[in-house]
Design an enzyme around this catalytic site. Structure first.
Site, PDB file in Angstrom:
ATOM      1  CG  ASP B  99      -0.178   0.074   2.410  1.00 38.04           C
ATOM      2  OD1 ASP B  99       1.228   0.030   2.516  1.00 38.04           O
ATOM      3  OD2 ASP B  99      -0.824  -0.060   3.497  1.00 38.04           O
ATOM      4  CB  SER B 100       0.346   4.811  -0.716  1.00 38.28           C
ATOM      5  OG  SER B 100      -0.606   5.177   0.083  1.00 38.28           O
ATOM      6  N   GLY B 101       0.935   3.708   2.371  1.00 36.95           N
ATOM      7  CA  GLY B 101       1.350   4.072   3.657  1.00 36.95           C
ATOM      8  C   GLY B 101       0.374   5.138   4.203  1.00 36.95           C
ATOM      9  N   GLY B 102      -0.301   5.892   3.212  1.00 37.82           N
ATOM     10  CA  GLY B 102      -1.297   6.884   3.499  1.00 37.82           C
ATOM     11  C   GLY B 102      -2.343   6.460   4.644  1.00 37.82           C
ATOM     12  CG  PHE B 103      -5.526   2.965   5.437  1.00 36.19           C
ATOM     13  CD1 PHE B 103      -6.690   3.459   5.477  1.00 36.19           C
ATOM     14  CD2 PHE B 103      -5.553   1.851   6.442  1.00 36.19           C
ATOM     15  CE1 PHE B 103      -8.014   3.163   6.215  1.00 36.19           C
ATOM     16  CE2 PHE B 103      -6.499   1.483   7.115  1.00 36.19           C
ATOM     17  CZ  PHE B 103      -7.700   1.943   7.066  1.00 36.19           C
ATOM     18  CG  ASP B 153      -5.300   6.720  -1.316  1.00 38.88           C
ATOM     19  OD1 ASP B 153      -4.433   6.770  -0.395  1.00 38.88           O
ATOM     20  OD2 ASP B 153      -6.245   6.006  -1.273  1.00 38.88           O
ATOM     21  CD  GLN B 196      -9.901   7.068  -1.829  1.00 39.00           C
ATOM     22  OE1 GLN B 196     -11.185   7.050  -1.216  1.00 39.00           O
ATOM     23  NE2 GLN B 196      -9.155   6.426  -1.289  1.00 39.00           N
ATOM     24  CG  ASP B 273      -6.021  -5.499   1.511  1.00 40.60           C
ATOM     25  OD1 ASP B 273      -6.723  -4.712   0.739  1.00 40.60           O
ATOM     26  OD2 ASP B 273      -5.824  -5.100   2.515  1.00 40.60           O
ATOM     27  CB  CYS B 311     -11.062 -26.980   5.803  1.00 44.06           C
ATOM     28  SG  CYS B 311      -9.516 -26.077   5.593  1.00 44.06           S
ATOM     29  CB  CYS B 313      -5.935 -26.021   5.801  1.00 47.07           C
ATOM     30  SG  CYS B 313      -6.688 -26.064   7.620  1.00 47.07           S
ATOM     31  CB  CYS B 316      -8.984 -28.764   9.031  1.00 47.98           C
ATOM     32  SG  CYS B 316      -9.908 -27.149   9.253  1.00 47.98           S
ATOM     33  CG  HIS B 341      -9.106 -22.835   9.278  1.00 43.52           C
ATOM     34  ND1 HIS B 341      -9.662 -24.044   8.306  1.00 43.52           N
ATOM     35  CD2 HIS B 341     -10.299 -22.189   9.436  1.00 43.52           C
ATOM     36  CE1 HIS B 341     -11.030 -23.713   8.391  1.00 43.52           C
ATOM     37  NE2 HIS B 341     -11.312 -22.479   8.860  1.00 43.52           N
TER      38      HIS B 341
END
Lengths: 411, 396
Positions: B99-103, B153, B196, B273, B311, B313, B316, B341
């Site tokens: 990500d950009s780091g802005g969030f 952003d 946005q 994500d 499942c 995995c 499980c 899991h």
């Protein structure tokens, strides 16, 4: 459990074979050996899948009751024992009273029973409850209930009581074991007490050996897992030697202590066969990585030697390195070149330093893998050195390596 | 190879839903070809919560996230560059997105101040005033070396409206141009712009149209995981995906609840994500089709089933709920085991519900199938969201 001595070494200690037969077959082990240290029935920080990435993992998983005893009713309901319950079906399950790495409050044992500690607090185990727990867990080996809450400060009266109490518990347990369908095939490990009194140790050893036990766990030297270096005191070695004399040769002798490779060699030479692997876990928790060199003469170049500007220990290699140290920030080599463990094959000191610096869980996963692998490798090396009768050389080499790190080895 | 093209990304649609805008696709990046729709687990500080990269490979995870804000602080761009990028540093040879780091600036820091120049903030480490500009964000992301990088952003909370929201939208576009100009590795890293505009459809449209004028490899839809009403959220996603070109991937940022994934796939989003699956695992919660199981709860003490019997995995296959109950309250290993899991549940082709959904989409399914799926996964959420709200999405 079957134990046979293969060779008694001139330099002290003995090489042996330990076998465990169950419905699944026979597992053969060689002593000296260590058990797999677990927390709550799992290797610390590791899933079953990650544990498989470590080589030479011990066949015996040592599970202390503190954190799991309170779940015994659930395990009973499960019906297939603690090994299968905790996804350790293929291991020989050995239940012990206390977690060797956790401090245990003193003065909580009495004639009626012994206290163990989990996250939920204290649980008092009397022989009846103790055997109820063991019946639910169906371990392959289990330690008899014991009062090991003694150390060098204890007077004669207290030691007498500890030995008596432990023998009383043992008698109750033997009786209940004989009547138990489930525990019929389990091996009972008798606890040897007596603090630093040679007289009490002798009595405890003789009396315990006279009862139907399959092995011995020697404890009662350090109250509440104080982490003092027992070998710093000559008297400890005298007492331990004297205790051994009264134990029969055909049964394994165990100590569940947090011991560095050097301490393990010393105890082995005094006659101990089976050890804990709690030591590498205590290093992991501090962000330390084992770097001791077990070859003769030492050949490896621990990561720290390649670094510039390192502090006082830079000239000699040590038992371990502290990966929290800023000097690993830009170290793009593995912890121990040539180590062969999963961590060293895939990750750099710089990355591990970053993980510790950011308190990431993966730091402890990767350190557990490295430290366990190194410690297990040490035991293989110890057996090999024993066969070559070069224990003194290995002990001297390790003593040199320990160097300035001796004081804070444990915790 | 995608790395040699104009953008470090190529996109191929493998199948499309005849009713909804859902599509199955392959996103080819320098380090991996990722089958979408895809959920990308978040490995904030160059590690995914106790898992080693090999475990993620075994779970068929092809792409994961790193956070520029955190990695920029520790270990910092200089070290990452010396280490040969984040891929090498953490030993992950598949795709990465940063990500950009802005969030994080806005969500974590009380003292963040946004100016035309960038985001001004007080360093949590030494208290000094620092400035994250679009150029700086790209510089750090260039050092990290992820396959997909995000523009800086101007993030405002989804509850914000009026002139501030409009300003943020316009600034986001101005910052995009600065990011494109500052990007030094376009053939190795694909830069995504971000749609946005908060909950204002008009602004979102305006923003998307502006982005379309720029030459980029894919698009992100941002500003929509701040607890807004589902009906607003889905409407905004629809407005955005209606305008974004079909032949580029669309990444819906910060969205990861199962129900949202299904709806937003139907609305044409390809990549997602969210920290939720990994975060909730650390609290002892395992994801299942009906929601989540809090394994710390006493009700699991004698439940000898796996977390999810269907499942595949390792968790499980190995552990019972009862054993995880004993571990979850005390041991660190529990977190790793449950995280495996939860990641499997969200990542294609291993666990949970997702493979079913993906396979159906891949087969270019008929009308009814997506609707049946939606109905099934809405069964619980329906209690909270009246039917007509869902209809808004489909019959605007």
């Amino acid at each position: 459990m079957k134990y046979t001595v293969e060779a008694v070494l001139a330099s002290g200690g003995r090489l042996g074979k330990l076998s465990q037969t169950s419905t699944a077959g026979t597992i053969a082990m060689e002593t000296p050996m260590c058990t797999l240290f677990t927390k709550g029935g799992s290797a610390p920080h590791l899933s079953a899948v990650m544990l498989q990435r470590i080589s030479q993992v011990p066949e015996v998983a040592c599970m202390s009751l503190g954190s799991i005893a309170s779940h015994h009713e659930n395990v009973r309901e499960f019906g297939k024992g603690l090994g299968e319950f905790s996804a350790m079906k293929d291991k020989v399950i050995f239940t012990t009273l206390h977690d060797a790495t956790a401090a245990v409050a003193s003065g909580k044992n009495d004639k009626g029973g012994v206290a163990v500690w989990g996250k939920g607090g204290k649980m008092k185990l009397d022989p009846q409850l103790y055997m109820k727990v063991q019946e639910a867990f169906c371990p392959d080996w289990f330690q008899a209930l014991s009062d090991g809450d003694t150390d060098k400060t204890c007077g004669k009266k207290r030691l007498l009581k500890a030995v008596d109490r432990t023998l009383d518990f043992l008698d109750d347990i033997v009786e209940m074991k004989n009547e138990s369908e489930v525990l019929k095939t389990s091996s009972l490990i008798g606890a040897i007490e007596g603090g630093y009194s040679v007289e009490e140790r002798r009595r405890s050893a003789k009396e315990t050996a006279a009862r139907p036990v399959d092995g011995f766990l020697i404890e009662g030297f350090e109250k509440g897992h104080s982490s003092v270096d027992l070998f710093a005191d000559e008297e400890f070695m005298t007492v331990l030697t004297e205790t051994m004399v009264h134990l029969p040769d055909d049964k394994p002798r165990m100590m569940d202590a947090v011991w560095s490779p050097l301490q393990v060699i010393r105890a082995f030479r005094l006659g101990i066969d089976v050890f804990s692997s709690a030591y590498p876990h205590t290093l992991t928790e501090k962000g330390f990585a084992l770097t001791a060199d077990y070859s003769l003469p030492p050949t490896s170049q621990p990561a720290k030697l390649e670094l510039e500007g390192s502090k006082e220990n830079s000239a000699s290699s040590g038992f371990y390195v502290d990966l929290n140290d800023k000097r690993f920030f830009e170290s793009f080599s593995p912890i121990l070149p040539g180590c062969g463990c999963y961590t060293c094959a895939n990750f750099t000191c710089s990355y591990l330093h970053h993980l510790l610096n950011t308190s990431e869980l993966l730091a402890y996963v990767l350190l557990t893998i490295h430290n366990f692998e190194q410690y297990f490798k040490f035991f293989a090396r110890l057996r090999e050195t024993g066969r070559q009768d070069k224990l003194s050389e290995l002990e001297q080499s390790l003593a040199r390596q320990e160097g300035g790190q001796r004081e804070d080895v444990v915790r | 190879m995608a790395g040699r093209g104009k953008h470090a990304l190529s996109f191929k649609i493998l199948g499309e839903c005849s009713t909804s805008k859902a599509r199955a696709s392959a996103v080819t990046l320098p380090h991996a070809t990722v089958e979408a729709p895809v959920f990308m687990p978040v490995g904030t500080q160059g590690t995914l919560k106790g898992l080693v990269p090999d475990q993620l490979r075994e779970l068929d995870c092809k792409i994961m996230l790193g956070n520029t804000y955190h990695l920029g602080h520790r270990p910092g761009p200089d070290l990452l560059e010396k280490a040969g990028g984040l891929h090498k540093f953490m030993n992950w040879d598949r795709a990465l997105l940063t990500d950009s780091g802005g969030f994080q600036m806005v969500s974590l820091l009380e003292l963040a101040e946004i100016t035309e120049e960038g985001v001004k903030f007080k360093s949590p480490h030494d208290g000094s005033m620092m400035l994250l500009t679009p150029e700086k964000s790209i510089e750090i992301q260039n050092a990290i070396g992820a396959d997909i990088i995000m523009q800086l952003d101007d993030v405002v909370h989804s509850s914000v409206s009026g002139p501030r929201l409009e300003e943020a939208m316009h600034r986001t576009i101005r910052w995009l141009d600065r990011c494109i100009a500052a990007h030094k590795r376009p053939s190795e890293q694909c830069l995504f712009p971000i749609v946005q505009g908060g909950l204002n459809a008009e602004l979102r449209e305006k923003c998307a149209k502006e982005l379309l004028k720029r030459d980029v490899g894919g698009y992100a839809i941002g500003g929509l995981s701040g607890g807004e009403e589902k009906s607003d959220f889905w409407k905004m996603v629809k407005v955005s995906t209606d305008l974004l070109p079909k032949d580029k991937p669309r990444y819906l940022m910060g969205v990861g609840f199962a129900v949202d994934l299904v709806v937003c796939v139907a609305l044409g989003c390809d990549m997602f994500d969210c920290v939720f699956p990994t975060r909730t695992a650390r609290f002892g919660c395992a994801l299942v089709k009906t929601g989540q199981l809090n394994l710390k709860s006493k009700s699991f003490a004698q439940d000898f089933r796996p977390i999810d019997g269907s499942c595949l995995c390792p968790t499980c296959k190995t552990y019972t709920r009862a054993y995880l109950h004993t571990l979850a309250n005390t041991e660190a290993a529990a977190c790793n085991i449950i995280t495996v899991h939860n990641v499997a549940y969200q990542v294609p082709s291993v666990g949970g519900w997702w493979p079913l959904c993906w396979a159906l989409l891949f087969l270019s399914c008929q009308t009814s199938i997506v609707l049946i799926l939606l109905t099934f996964y809405f069964f619980l959420p329906l209690v909270l969201n009246p039917v007509n709200e869902i209809c808004i999405v489909y019959n605007p």
